[in-house]
Structure formats: C-alpha cells, structure tokens
Design a protein around this motif. Structure first.
Motif, PDB file in Angstrom:
ATOM      1  N   LEU A  32       0.798  -1.171   0.204  1.00 28.29           N
ATOM      2  CA  LEU A  32       0.000  -0.053   0.007  1.00 28.29           C
ATOM      3  C   LEU A  32       1.015   1.161  -0.003  1.00 28.29           C
ATOM      4  O   LEU A  32       1.920   1.456   0.847  1.00 28.29           O
ATOM      5  CB  LEU A  32      -0.946   0.004   1.398  1.00 28.29           C
ATOM      6  CG  LEU A  32      -1.749   1.315   1.332  1.00 28.29           C
ATOM      7  CD1 LEU A  32      -2.813   1.518   0.265  1.00 28.29           C
ATOM      8  CD2 LEU A  32      -2.599   1.104   2.816  1.00 28.29           C
ATOM      9  N   ILE A  33       0.704   2.172  -0.820  1.00 29.51           N
ATOM     10  CA  ILE A  33       1.573   3.434  -1.016  1.00 29.51           C
ATOM     11  C   ILE A  33       0.469   4.552  -0.550  1.00 29.51           C
ATOM     12  O   ILE A  33      -0.387   4.812  -1.152  1.00 29.51           O
ATOM     13  CB  ILE A  33       1.988   3.649  -2.668  1.00 29.51           C
ATOM     14  CG1 ILE A  33       2.737   2.662  -3.058  1.00 29.51           C
ATOM     15  CG2 ILE A  33       2.961   4.958  -2.275  1.00 29.51           C
ATOM     16  CD1 ILE A  33       3.257   2.438  -4.348  1.00 29.51           C
ATOM     17  N   ASP A  34       0.790   5.321   0.409  1.00 29.03           N
ATOM     18  CA  ASP A  34      -0.071   6.324   1.025  1.00 29.03           C
ATOM     19  C   ASP A  34      -1.432   5.831   1.303  1.00 29.03           C
ATOM     20  O   ASP A  34      -1.926   4.744   0.851  1.00 29.03           O
ATOM     21  CB  ASP A  34      -0.044   7.461   0.042  1.00 29.03           C
ATOM     22  CG  ASP A  34       1.199   8.288  -0.088  1.00 29.03           C
ATOM     23  OD1 ASP A  34       1.908   8.043   0.901  1.00 29.03           O
ATOM     24  OD2 ASP A  34       1.441   9.211  -1.032  1.00 29.03           O
ATOM     25  N   CYS A  35      -1.793   6.722   2.147  1.00 36.26           N
ATOM     26  CA  CYS A  35      -3.277   6.169   2.913  1.00 36.26           C
ATOM     27  C   CYS A  35      -4.023   7.283   3.316  1.00 36.26           C
ATOM     28  O   CYS A  35      -4.247   7.653   4.428  1.00 36.26           O
ATOM     29  CB  CYS A  35      -2.866   5.444   4.081  1.00 36.26           C
ATOM     30  SG  CYS A  35      -4.024   4.620   4.837  1.00 36.26           S
ATOM     31  N   GLY A  36      -4.639   8.097   2.348  1.00 35.92           N
ATOM     32  CA  GLY A  36      -5.343   9.289   2.723  1.00 35.92           C
ATOM     33  C   GLY A  36      -6.628   8.994   3.418  1.00 35.92           C
ATOM     34  O   GLY A  36      -7.048   7.746   3.331  1.00 35.92           O
ATOM     35  N   ASN A  54       0.756  -6.229   4.213  1.00 29.49           N
ATOM     36  CA  ASN A  54       1.623  -6.141   5.370  1.00 29.49           C
ATOM     37  C   ASN A  54       2.930  -5.094   5.426  1.00 29.49           C
ATOM     38  O   ASN A  54       3.388  -4.955   6.315  1.00 29.49           O
ATOM     39  CB  ASN A  54       2.416  -7.521   5.233  1.00 29.49           C
ATOM     40  CG  ASN A  54       1.508  -8.680   5.295  1.00 29.49           C
ATOM     41  OD1 ASN A  54       0.559  -8.768   6.217  1.00 29.49           O
ATOM     42  ND2 ASN A  54       1.610  -9.701   4.515  1.00 29.49           N
ATOM     43  N   ARG A  55       2.780  -4.227   4.249  1.00 29.90           N
ATOM     44  CA  ARG A  55       3.638  -3.098   4.234  1.00 29.90           C
ATOM     45  C   ARG A  55       2.852  -1.955   3.632  1.00 29.90           C
ATOM     46  O   ARG A  55       2.441  -2.107   2.560  1.00 29.90           O
ATOM     47  CB  ARG A  55       4.872  -3.440   3.217  1.00 29.90           C
ATOM     48  CG  ARG A  55       5.721  -4.748   4.202  1.00 29.90           C
ATOM     49  CD  ARG A  55       6.944  -5.256   3.242  1.00 29.90           C
ATOM     50  NE  ARG A  55       7.230  -6.602   3.808  1.00 29.90           N
ATOM     51  CZ  ARG A  55       8.135  -6.724   4.858  1.00 29.90           C
ATOM     52  NH1 ARG A  55       8.491  -5.371   5.659  1.00 29.90           N
ATOM     53  NH2 ARG A  55       8.310  -7.908   5.439  1.00 29.90           N
ATOM     54  N   ILE A  56       3.079  -0.800   4.400  1.00 34.34           N
ATOM     55  CA  ILE A  56       2.549   0.500   3.763  1.00 34.34           C
ATOM     56  C   ILE A  56       3.681   1.563   3.709  1.00 34.34           C
ATOM     57  O   ILE A  56       4.511   1.518   4.723  1.00 34.34           O
ATOM     58  CB  ILE A  56       1.757   0.716   5.177  1.00 34.34           C
ATOM     59  CG1 ILE A  56       0.601  -0.514   4.976  1.00 34.34           C
ATOM     60  CG2 ILE A  56       0.935   2.173   4.376  1.00 34.34           C
ATOM     61  CD1 ILE A  56      -0.582   0.084   6.312  1.00 34.34           C
ATOM     62  N   PHE A  57       3.578   1.971   2.674  1.00 32.98           N
ATOM     63  CA  PHE A  57       4.953   3.179   2.497  1.00 32.98           C
ATOM     64  C   PHE A  57       3.860   4.518   2.443  1.00 32.98           C
ATOM     65  O   PHE A  57       3.136   4.820   1.670  1.00 32.98           O
ATOM     66  CB  PHE A  57       5.566   2.822   1.303  1.00 32.98           C
ATOM     67  CG  PHE A  57       6.067   1.452   0.981  1.00 32.98           C
ATOM     68  CD1 PHE A  57       7.565   1.661   1.535  1.00 32.98           C
ATOM     69  CD2 PHE A  57       5.526   0.518   0.861  1.00 32.98           C
ATOM     70  CE1 PHE A  57       8.128   0.141   1.490  1.00 32.98           C
ATOM     71  CE2 PHE A  57       6.058  -1.008   0.945  1.00 32.98           C
ATOM     72  CZ  PHE A  57       7.437  -0.899   1.065  1.00 32.98           C
ATOM     73  N   ASP A  84       2.308  -9.362  11.575  1.00 35.19           N
ATOM     74  CA  ASP A  84       3.282  -7.876  11.752  1.00 35.19           C
ATOM     75  C   ASP A  84       2.701  -6.903  10.538  1.00 35.19           C
ATOM     76  O   ASP A  84       2.546  -7.460   9.648  1.00 35.19           O
ATOM     77  CB  ASP A  84       4.528  -8.170  11.564  1.00 35.19           C
ATOM     78  CG  ASP A  84       5.355  -8.920  12.667  1.00 35.19           C
ATOM     79  OD1 ASP A  84       4.589  -9.286  13.753  1.00 35.19           O
ATOM     80  OD2 ASP A  84       6.565  -9.290  12.525  1.00 35.19           O
ATOM     81  N   LEU A  85       2.739  -5.779  10.955  1.00 35.51           N
ATOM     82  CA  LEU A  85       2.493  -4.665   9.928  1.00 35.51           C
ATOM     83  C   LEU A  85       3.706  -3.593   9.884  1.00 35.51           C
ATOM     84  O   LEU A  85       4.058  -3.108  10.968  1.00 35.51           O
ATOM     85  CB  LEU A  85       1.319  -3.771  10.446  1.00 35.51           C
ATOM     86  CG  LEU A  85       0.844  -2.662   9.291  1.00 35.51           C
ATOM     87  CD1 LEU A  85       0.461  -3.391   8.097  1.00 35.51           C
ATOM     88  CD2 LEU A  85      -0.226  -1.899   9.956  1.00 35.51           C
ATOM     89  N   HIS A  86       4.277  -3.299   8.869  1.00 36.60           N
ATOM     90  CA  HIS A  86       5.483  -2.482   8.600  1.00 36.60           C
ATOM     91  C   HIS A  86       4.871  -1.235   8.071  1.00 36.60           C
ATOM     92  O   HIS A  86       4.329  -1.193   6.907  1.00 36.60           O
ATOM     93  CB  HIS A  86       6.660  -3.206   7.668  1.00 36.60           C
ATOM     94  CG  HIS A  86       7.213  -4.486   8.445  1.00 36.60           C
ATOM     95  ND1 HIS A  86       8.319  -4.531   8.885  1.00 36.60           N
ATOM     96  CD2 HIS A  86       6.727  -5.821   8.311  1.00 36.60           C
ATOM     97  CE1 HIS A  86       8.614  -5.760   9.505  1.00 36.60           C
ATOM     98  NE2 HIS A  86       7.532  -6.509   9.084  1.00 36.60           N
ATOM     99  N   ILE A  87       5.615  -0.369   8.668  1.00 35.00           N
ATOM    100  CA  ILE A  87       5.050   1.121   8.035  1.00 35.00           C
ATOM    101  C   ILE A  87       6.474   1.712   7.745  1.00 35.00           C
ATOM    102  O   ILE A  87       7.280   1.992   8.770  1.00 35.00           O
ATOM    103  CB  ILE A  87       4.299   2.039   9.027  1.00 35.00           C
ATOM    104  CG1 ILE A  87       2.920   1.030   9.193  1.00 35.00           C
ATOM    105  CG2 ILE A  87       4.156   3.225   8.536  1.00 35.00           C
ATOM    106  CD1 ILE A  87       1.854   1.412  10.246  1.00 35.00           C
ATOM    107  N   TYR A  88       6.533   2.297   6.544  1.00 35.25           N
ATOM    108  CA  TYR A  88       7.533   3.012   6.296  1.00 35.25           C
ATOM    109  C   TYR A  88       7.223   4.559   5.957  1.00 35.25           C
ATOM    110  O   TYR A  88       6.149   4.870   5.027  1.00 35.25           O
ATOM    111  CB  TYR A  88       8.014   2.529   4.866  1.00 35.25           C
ATOM    112  CG  TYR A  88       8.613   0.998   4.882  1.00 35.25           C
ATOM    113  CD1 TYR A  88       7.590   0.073   5.071  1.00 35.25           C
ATOM    114  CD2 TYR A  88      10.035   0.763   4.890  1.00 35.25           C
ATOM    115  CE1 TYR A  88       8.139  -1.278   5.130  1.00 35.25           C
ATOM    116  CE2 TYR A  88      10.270  -0.816   5.292  1.00 35.25           C
ATOM    117  CZ  TYR A  88       9.441  -1.762   5.022  1.00 35.25           C
ATOM    118  OH  TYR A  88       9.691  -3.106   5.447  1.00 35.25           O
ATOM    119  N   GLY A  89       7.768   5.406   6.531  1.00 29.94           N
ATOM    120  CA  GLY A  89       7.289   6.805   6.442  1.00 29.94           C
ATOM    121  C   GLY A  89       8.083   7.772   7.141  1.00 29.94           C
ATOM    122  O   GLY A  89       9.133   7.248   7.770  1.00 29.94           O
ATOM    123  N   PRO A  90       8.086   9.150   6.767  1.00 29.32           N
ATOM    124  CA  PRO A  90       8.854  10.077   7.519  1.00 29.32           C
ATOM    125  C   PRO A  90       9.068  10.128   9.009  1.00 29.32           C
ATOM    126  O   PRO A  90       8.000   9.536   9.930  1.00 29.32           O
ATOM    127  CB  PRO A  90       8.271  11.375   7.186  1.00 29.32           C
ATOM    128  CG  PRO A  90       7.491  11.129   5.782  1.00 29.32           C
ATOM    129  CD  PRO A  90       7.272   9.683   6.197  1.00 29.32           C
TER     130      PRO A  90
END
Lengths: 301, 301
Positions: A32-36, A54-57, A84-90
């Motif tokens: 998933l990329i971005d999540c407005g 499982n991975r959100i960017f 597990d849920l991985h979140i990549y972000g600032p």
C-alpha cells in the motif's frame, strides 16, 4: 505487476474523489502506497483483502497522503489481525500513531513496526527474494519520498528440448536456471545460453508524489516500466505549481521523456479541474505514452 | 431543532455506513458532535455548509468518534476559513491535532481553540444567548462525555389584542415580554399573564455515546425532548455489551423510560447486525417512542 488506484486527487476527500492511496501487487505481494482519509473504504470498494497488506509506504505527512493510516491500523485491530504490519514513512509518523493509540488506550494485538525515514538520498528500504523497494527523494514543502519498486530477476527458464537432447540429469536443472554452464561426461562444456532462456525482464514501478519539477530524479527513474508522477496542475497554473512545490502535467511528461520511461501515469490532480483529459492532452505534447489515474482504476503491466 | 445523522455505526467505516458524527442545528447555529473518519465527505453529501460549523464536540478519543477531525481541520484550512473554530473534547485532543499540524508544517490560518475536558461531573461548557451545552459524563473504557444541548427560554410572546385593548404604549412591550406586570395610569396593575403568552417550550437534546448502562445519567436526562442513546448491541449480546462498556437496545430504552424522555433515537449499531429494525423492536418492548438513526437521516423536533 498490477497497480490499483484507490485515490488520486490532491487535497480534500470529496463525494466522488479520494486522496492519494494505491495498491501495487508484485508477484502476489500487496504494497500500500500512501493512505489518505477514506482509504480503508476504498480498499473495501475495490475488494482488496485487508489481510494481504503487510507493508505500507507513506510518502510524506501531508494529510491527503496519510490521514487514513490510523483508521486502517485500528480496523486491522478490530479484524483481529495477528501478522506484523510494517510502516515506512517520514520521521514523526511513529509518534503520531503511538500517541493516538495511547490516548485511545487501544493497543494493537499485532506487531506494528515503524521504519522511519530521514535520508535525502535514494535508499534501499526493503527487499525479499522477489522485490526491492528504494526511496526516491522528492522536492516538496516537507520531507517527502517517492518509492521505486523493482522486481528481482527471476531465474532463467529451462530450455526443456535442449536439456533432454543432451540427457542432462534433473539434479543439474537448478544450476542451469542459475546461469551455470554444464560439463558433460564427454568433457564437452555446454554454454548456459544453449540450455536456458532469458527470464522475463524484471518490472520497475516508480511512484513520485508530491514533488516540484526535479531533474535530480531522472537518473533514478531511468528506463522504469511505469512512472506514476504527480500532475497537480496544468501549465496554465505553472506559477502556482512552483509556489506549492507541485508539478504540471507538462513537467511530469518532461521527466518521463528524459528518464526514457515506458509508460507515464498522471495523478494527484487538483480538484479545481473538472476534466482530467486536459492533463493527458498537455502531457502527450511532450511524451507519447500517457495514462490517466482514476479512483478505482487498475493497470496491469 | 434539527438533527442530521452523518454516521451512526460503531467501529470501522464501511462502503455504505459511517462512524459517529451528527449535526445539531439549534436556532440557526450548527454544532458538530463527533467526527469519525469520512465525516467531511458526509457533510458534503448532506449539503451542510462547512462555514456554518464553528463548534465541534468530541465525546471520546476512540477512532470511530474522532479520526475525521484532523482532516476536517485541514479542509477548513484549504477552504481559506478565517473564523475561529472551537473544539471541545477530552484532554489529549489538542496534543494529537497540534502534533499533526506541526509535522505537516501546515498551520491553520484561522484560530483553533481547544476546550479540553477532564471533569467527571456534568459541566456547562458553552453558552450564548440562545443555547447552553453541558457535558453528560458517560461510563466507557476511556474518559467519555455525552452532551446536552438546551435551548434558552425565549421571551414571552405579546398578546397583541390585550395590549391594544389597554392602550399600552410600545415602550412597555419589552417589559411585558420579559414577564413584568404593568401598572396603568389609573393605578390598576395588570398581571403579565393577561398581556402575554408563554413562550414555546425550550427544546433539550441529549447525545449519549459511547456508554455502558448507567443509571447515574437518569437525573441529567430527565424530561429531555430527544435522547440519542447508543445501542451497540442487542440483548442477545448483553455480555459483550457489558465487557466492552456499551449498551443494548433494551438498556437504552430503560434509561429513556426512567428519565421520562419524549423520544429515544438509537444508534451506534455494531456492524455485525444486518437489520437495524431489531433494535427498535427490542427497545419498544420497554419504551414506546423509539426512532432509529440512519446515516443521512434528518430529524426535526
């Protein structure tokens, strides 16, 4: 590789348009990329299984790119997620999420793993045996990354007829797929290329939103198969694009042309425009292969 | 008094149902109660003018009651709002909102005024010349308030025929409306009741969500015209209601009966139930005047 646009409009969610979110499916893995705001409803409408994410960017911390994240995390909880849920972000994203979970006294029953990003260089942030994900540093009002998804090269494909012709035993097949030459009992060396075919070319997908026109991106995007590039404005609003650090359709096309990408997808349209075909018209004057994102639309590559 | 239900379902937003949010309109003032994810889209769908919302009341910091708030605040910004916005909610709400504005480097161009609540007693939190708003302490897993909206008494209405019959001069009209008796030049004292009519009875609306069955509410709710009381579950799930500190339809009806309210509106249905009429059936066995909330439904009182 499949891309599903959940939302591709800038700024505020409206009755029929949604802020940025998209699903990239690569070799049966969903990213998933971005999540407005409203992304979880868009996932439902597009019949995407929550459990496969499982991975959100997250590109950056403007609301139209992440206000739906805390709701999605909460919904995963209510759905009794355990993976597990991985979140990549600032940097900062963890503090926002944890504060809200704390004040709600609602902790996830699954592991929430944050990968906070700070680097302004393109960085490898995830890889497994099939996919590599790298950041694409963007030029925006706050710290922002795009993301480059690269399939890893698949093994070579066996040339069954050639292999059988030489009576090669099955235990050597993996070596052939891995590109090795084979020495027969006679001492004859068979070149791998005579026993196997090139694997399908690995696909590369680049997501670039939000960003001002930025030529520093070009070497990072070179020859990608699909470039999603924001086009918040048309050239008639170029001054506004510069001021807000967004791109016009023409600028997105110029990046696509210079980076020699295969296909350009435009999105992140300002809600001021009634007709998105104007974006395609403007971009196609510069670069021929332009596609328009639309909420709910899927692209297969 | 008009009530518009923007969302009345528990837990997660879904394709056709929305988490809690409602608009109470009292004497041309709009109050937003709770603000689940997607509330701003529900406001648009229900054609409610964003600029008319100046006060937002948040019951508690579970996501289905406030995850839409930060998005609404941001949208107000994009709409160039300049009017002050008042937010009433549990302590912590300010930190959550400010942190997100800070990380987005997006400050509102209007004044954002937080009224953080901590008291566990019913408290007057807002009043003007027409309306009074008080908290209703609820019993839930985290600190939660319902809200009681009371119209202030209007002045008495002039009995024009009686006033003209006695040749009373106009300068006395305001005194009569304010309930004063009038002494004629003859010395005769006219009882105010012979010169004016009772004003319309001031309406009172109570919002109670989320809460376990709580008899301590009864004196605070006595004789209200309209009680919105959560009914997350049916009696068949009474154990689950107790565990999660929610109410059943029957319990909501028992509170309505004991508080002698006029009308009971049920809402905050768990998404496990396909048919909300079961809630009305169950409640009406205890209390006759039951209405069912539904997203997009308006009630006029």
């Amino acid at each position: 590789m499949n891309l599903t646009i959940l939302g591709c409009y800038a700024a505020t969610p409206r009755t029929f348009t949604n802020p940025t979110a998209q699903i990239v499916e690569i070799k049966n893995q969903l990213f998933l990329i971005d999540c407005g705001e409203g992304t979880q409803v868009q996932l439902r409408k597009n019949k995407i299984k929550f459990s496969k994410i499982n991975r959100i960017f997250i590109s950056h911390l403007h609301g139209d790119h992440f206000f739906g994240l805390i709701g999605l995390i909460s919904t995963f909880m209510l759905l009794n997620r355990t993976t597990d849920l991985h979140i990549y972000g600032p940097k900062g994203i963890k503090e926002i999420i944890i504060l809200q979970l704390k004040l709600a006294n609602s902790w996830t029953n699954y592991k929430l793993i944050f990968h906070e990003l700070e680097s302004t260089e393109s960085t490898l942030i995830y890889q497994d045996d099939k996919v590599v994900v790298k950041t694409l540093p963007l030029k925006h009002r706050i710290y922002t990354n795009g993301f480059l998804f690269e399939e890893k090269s698949a093994p070579r494909t066996l040339n069954i007829a050639a292999v059988q012709h030489h009576n090669i035993e099955k235990c050597y097949y993996q070596n052939i797929k891995n590109g090795k030459d084979i020495t027969l009992d006679t001492g004859e060396v068979l070149d791998n290329k005579t026993l196997s075919f090139d694997p399908p070319k690995p696909m590369r997908y680049a997501f670039c939103s939000d960003t001002a026109y930025n030529e520093a991106l070009i070497p990072l995007l070179e020859n990608v198969d699909v470039l999603y590039h924001e086009a918040t404005f048309l050239e008639s609003e170029a001054a506004l694009a510069a001021k807000t650090m967004h791109s016009t359709a023409k600028q997105a096309a110029a990046i696509a042309l210079k980076a020699k990408v295969q296909h350009l997808i435009l999105g992140h349209y300002s809600t001021r425009y009634k007709n998105t075909t104007l974006f395609a018209q403007e971009a196609m004057e510069v670069f021929p292969d332009v596609l328009l994102a639309e909420d709910g639309k899927s692209f297969e590559f």
